[in-house]
Design a protein around this motif. Structure first.
Motif: not given
Length: 71
Positions: A53-71
């Motif tokens: 569960a912690l790994m899934i949450s970390a991957i999700g937060l990383g995806a949100v961060t990368i998506g926000a940076i690239l936007s």
């Protein structure tokens, strides 16, 4: 990049839901009682799920961060 953000949010929320499930299962294992070995065996299964569960949450937060940076 909106898709990456929404996918990250979905992953993060599913990870948090799984963490809540782990908390409930750990509390239930302690409340049921039994010998120390029984409780330890139940909690070891919950620990493995907790790490996932912690790994899934970390991957999700990383995806949100990368998506926000690239936007």
């Amino acid at each position: 990049m909106d898709i990456l953000i929404y996918a990250g949010v979905a992953l993060t929320l599913s990870g948090v839901a799984l963490l809540i499930y782990c908390i409930v299962q750990a509390a239930k294992a302690k409340k049921q009682g039994g010998t120390d070995e029984d409780i330890r065996a139940r909690l070891q299964r919950v620990i493995a799920l907790n790490l996932v569960a912690l790994m899934i949450s970390a991957i999700g937060l990383g995806a949100v961060t990368i998506g926000a940076i690239l936007s």
